[in-house]
Motif scaffolding. Structure first.
Motif, PDB file in Angstrom:
ATOM      1  N   SER A   1      -4.105  11.601  46.210  1.00  0.00           N
ATOM      2  CA  SER A   1      -2.846  11.460  46.944  1.00  0.00           C
ATOM      3  C   SER A   1      -2.781  10.109  47.643  1.00  0.00           C
ATOM      4  O   SER A   1      -1.727   9.456  47.669  1.00  0.00           O
ATOM      5  N   LEU A   2      -3.894   9.689  48.211  1.00  0.00           N
ATOM      6  CA  LEU A   2      -3.933   8.394  48.876  1.00  0.00           C
ATOM      7  C   LEU A   2      -3.733   7.256  47.875  1.00  0.00           C
ATOM      8  O   LEU A   2      -2.942   6.334  48.115  1.00  0.00           O
ATOM      9  N   ARG A   3      -4.411   7.327  46.745  1.00  0.00           N
ATOM     10  CA  ARG A   3      -4.237   6.286  45.721  1.00  0.00           C
ATOM     11  C   ARG A   3      -2.786   6.199  45.260  1.00  0.00           C
ATOM     12  O   ARG A   3      -2.272   5.118  44.980  1.00  0.00           O
ATOM     13  N   SER A   4      -2.128   7.354  45.178  1.00  0.00           N
ATOM     14  CA  SER A   4      -0.767   7.379  44.645  1.00  0.00           C
ATOM     15  C   SER A   4       0.229   6.643  45.534  1.00  0.00           C
ATOM     16  O   SER A   4       1.279   6.202  45.062  1.00  0.00           O
TER      17      SER A   4
ATOM     18  N   PRO B   1       4.209   9.229  55.493  1.00  0.00           N
ATOM     19  CA  PRO B   1       3.645  10.527  55.103  1.00  0.00           C
ATOM     20  C   PRO B   1       2.767  10.421  53.863  1.00  0.00           C
ATOM     21  O   PRO B   1       2.998   9.580  52.994  1.00  0.00           O
ATOM     22  N   LEU B   2       1.755  11.275  53.802  1.00  0.00           N
ATOM     23  CA  LEU B   2       0.871  11.335  52.642  1.00  0.00           C
ATOM     24  C   LEU B   2       1.420  12.367  51.677  1.00  0.00           C
ATOM     25  O   LEU B   2       1.545  13.549  52.034  1.00  0.00           O
ATOM     26  N   PRO B   3       1.761  11.986  50.454  1.00  0.00           N
ATOM     27  CA  PRO B   3       2.369  12.928  49.498  1.00  0.00           C
ATOM     28  C   PRO B   3       1.492  14.155  49.257  1.00  0.00           C
ATOM     29  O   PRO B   3       0.293  14.043  49.011  1.00  0.00           O
ATOM     30  N   GLY B   4       2.112  15.320  49.361  1.00  0.00           N
ATOM     31  CA  GLY B   4       1.414  16.565  49.054  1.00  0.00           C
ATOM     32  C   GLY B   4       0.575  17.133  50.178  1.00  0.00           C
ATOM     33  O   GLY B   4      -0.022  18.207  50.030  1.00  0.00           O
ATOM     34  N   TRP B   5       0.542  16.443  51.335  1.00  0.00           N
ATOM     35  CA  TRP B   5      -0.295  16.901  52.452  1.00  0.00           C
ATOM     36  C   TRP B   5       0.587  17.025  53.692  1.00  0.00           C
ATOM     37  O   TRP B   5       0.867  16.045  54.374  1.00  0.00           O
ATOM     38  N   ALA B   6       1.019  18.217  53.971  1.00  0.00           N
ATOM     39  CA  ALA B   6       1.952  18.456  55.073  1.00  0.00           C
ATOM     40  C   ALA B   6       1.378  17.949  56.393  1.00  0.00           C
ATOM     41  O   ALA B   6       0.225  18.253  56.742  1.00  0.00           O
TER      42      ALA B   6
END
Length: 243
Positions: free
Chosen positions: A46-49, A89-94
């Motif tokens: 997710s971070l790489r994305s 925001p980090l995608p996929g991590w609420a």
């Protein structure tokens, strides 16, 4: 009723993980992380994305520096995570921000330096104690990924004592769900009801709720009604033990 208080991989490429898969010095059985390798890999992906190539390369260099030099290499990098990598925001991590994930992988890079268990918990504690609200939230987010066992539970205690709802919510994630004892966990859940933090943010709520917490929730609701105040809509999640 007054508000409750608590008792006193070195490489970053599309196919390689950010942090090492195992520490140089193996953790003892008491110092296992809450999250498994798959969850860590999901965080890294997710971070790489969300990072562009320039920032991927930079993070590779930053984690390598921490792995080579240890805690001293965090002194500038850890506080600067938001400025260097972003606060979006980090995608996929609420409720996670990019800087939370960066701080997590920076702390995990210490395991390559050989820092695990009590030493890693101490280092996380130092970053928490001397950090601002964002840095403290980053430490709390990182805790379930760190091989420290229950050694950092005092940090969740401290966060729940604050009046910062973002810190309280971060503190009641998976780490507290596993390591916070039942008495303090109940008090923390009740504080969420007092402060308006949605109970959905409390990790393992369904698994850990019990009759005593239900009794406390009913008492809280009765006092709110007597004072002609609104009862939180999600109080039912702990006021009943129905499955």
């Amino acid at each position: 009723m007054t508000a409750p208080t608590l008792a006193p991989r070195t490489t970053l490429t599309p196919t390689a993980p950010i942090t090492p898969t195992a520490p140089v010095a193996p953790a003892t059985s008491a110092d296992l992380a809450v999250h498994d390798a798959l969850t860590l890999r999901t965080l890294e992906e997710s971070l790489r994305s969300v990072l562009d190539q320039e920032h991927r390369v930079r993070l590779t260099a930053d984690t390598a520096a921490v792995a080579a030099s240890g805690p001293a290499a965090l002194d500038r990098r850890f506080p600067a995570a938001g400025r260097d990598y972003g606060r979006g925001p980090l995608p996929g991590w609420a409720d996670w921000a990019v800087e939370d994930a960066v701080r997590t992988v920076l702390l995990l890079a210490l395991t390559r330096y050989g820092t695990t268990g009590a030493a890693l918990a101490r280092e996380a504690g130092e970053r928490y104690a001397h950090g601002d609200a964002a840095e403290r939230r980053g430490v709390l987010r990182a805790l379930p990924f760190l091989p420290v066992g229950g050694r950092a539970v005092h940090l969740t205690d401290d966060a729940v004592r604050t009046n910062d709802n973002r810190l309280i919510a971060a503190a009641l994630g998976p780490y507290a769900g596993v390591h916070l004892d039942q008495y303090r966990w109940r008090q923390a859940v009740l504080k969420c009801l007092f402060t308006g933090i949605p109970l959905a943010k409390v990790a393992r709520l369904h698994d850990r709720r019990d009759a005593e917490l239900a009794r406390m929730a009913h008492g809280f609701a009765a006092e709110r009604r007597a004072a002609d105040r609104t009862v939180p809509a999600d109080l039912w999640a702990v006021a009943t033990l129905d499955h």
